[in-house]
Structure formats: C-alpha cells, structure tokens
Design a protein around this motif. Sequence first.
Motif, PDB file in Angstrom:
ATOM      1  N   SER A   1       0.871  -1.247   0.111  1.00  0.00           N
ATOM      2  CA  SER A   1       0.068   0.053   0.074  1.00  0.00           C
ATOM      3  C   SER A   1       0.925   1.328  -0.118  1.00  0.00           C
ATOM      4  CB  SER A   1      -1.020   0.104   1.327  1.00  0.00           C
ATOM      5  OG  SER A   1      -0.197  -0.003   2.341  1.00  0.00           O
TER       6      SER A   1
ATOM      7  N   LEU B   1      -4.111   0.101  -2.664  1.00  0.00           N
ATOM      8  CA  LEU B   1      -3.399  -1.423  -2.424  1.00  0.00           C
ATOM      9  C   LEU B   1      -3.257  -1.766  -3.724  1.00  0.00           C
ATOM     10  CD1 LEU B   1      -3.328  -3.325  -0.032  1.00  0.00           C
ATOM     11  CD2 LEU B   1      -5.502  -4.241  -0.698  1.00  0.00           C
TER      12      LEU B   1
ATOM     13  N   HIS C   1     -13.257   2.897   1.620  1.00  0.00           N
ATOM     14  CA  HIS C   1     -12.681   1.434   1.584  1.00  0.00           C
ATOM     15  C   HIS C   1     -13.220   0.479   0.475  1.00  0.00           C
ATOM     16  CE1 HIS C   1     -10.043  -1.352   3.900  1.00  0.00           C
ATOM     17  NE2 HIS C   1     -10.806  -2.061   3.084  1.00  0.00           N
TER      18      HIS C   1
ATOM     19  N   SER D   1      -7.099  -5.873   3.790  1.00  0.00           N
ATOM     20  CA  SER D   1      -7.663  -4.443   4.417  1.00  0.00           C
ATOM     21  C   SER D   1      -6.713  -3.980   5.497  1.00  0.00           C
ATOM     22  CB  SER D   1      -8.900  -4.638   4.808  1.00  0.00           C
ATOM     23  OG  SER D   1      -9.840  -4.914   3.842  1.00  0.00           O
TER      24      SER D   1
ATOM     25  N   PHE E   1      -4.217  -1.299   5.014  1.00  0.00           N
ATOM     26  CA  PHE E   1      -4.636   0.404   4.771  1.00  0.00           C
ATOM     27  C   PHE E   1      -4.650   0.824   6.148  1.00  0.00           C
ATOM     28  CE2 PHE E   1      -7.416  -0.684   0.978  1.00  0.00           C
ATOM     29  CZ  PHE E   1      -6.530  -0.032   0.041  1.00  0.00           C
TER      30      PHE E   1
ATOM     31  N   ARG F   1      -3.054   4.819   7.180  1.00  0.00           N
ATOM     32  CA  ARG F   1      -3.871   5.988   7.257  1.00  0.00           C
ATOM     33  C   ARG F   1      -3.759   6.637   8.625  1.00  0.00           C
ATOM     34  NH1 ARG F   1      -9.704   3.768   5.324  1.00  0.00           N
ATOM     35  NH2 ARG F   1      -9.141   2.046   6.610  1.00  0.00           N
TER      36      ARG F   1
END
Length: 126
Positions: A7, A62, A91, A103, A106, A110
């Motif tokens: 990512s 991603l 998302h 996931s 992420f 963030r």
Amino acid sequence: MTETISSRALTPIDWQIFRSVRLKALKAHPDVYLSSYETEVGEPENYWKETLDGMGKRMFGLFDKDDLIGIAAVFTWRGDPTEQIGVLAMHYVDPGYRGRRLSRLFYPVRIDWALGQKPITKLVIS
C-alpha cells in the motif's frame, strides 16, 4: 500470498488508475458510499487530481505489483468545524482479492498519516 501486495499514498499522477477503481467501487456498491457513480463519472481530470492532492485528506492504494486493487481514504470530517475528527473511509478492495485480510494494510498508513496532521485528535471509521 501477499508478498506482492503493498500500500502507498496516491498522488495526482495516479488520477487515472484511482478514477477507474473509484468508479468501479461506486458502480458495484451504490448503497455504500456517500457519492454515486452518476455523480463522479463525468468529473474532469482536475477533480481527480485534486482528490489526490493530500490537502486535508489522503487517499491510499493497495497494489498487486503495479495493479491498483483497492483504495481507502482518511480525511477531516466536514461536520467538525474544529477539524479535530479524522474519518477513515472510501474503503474498497477488488472482489478477486477479498477474504485475504488485505484491508489490514490500509489501517497503519492511514492512522500514521492522521497522527501527523494537526489538529486531528480522534479517528472514526465510516
């Protein structure tokens, strides 16, 4: 296997691949996002570049090698005039990659971005 999955923050030069995935997400899930495919499909190039400019928000991608397979965002909540609340949102992971716990890639990027922003003091998930 996730060794080719990574990512990173998206920038204005990524606008075309971001646009493609964002529109795919909006079309596939019209009841999930605060916008719609019909609203965003006609937006000009500048709209997409400004979305990725990092000013008060940051979009992350991603990637499977060079292919963008998911997007997620963090931004200040428009409903908070103090700009102290950050929102984790937007998302989306391509259906072919779901169920692989991707996931999780992420969240650290963030959260790290949000922690570096002043005056964000609280994060919520949308």
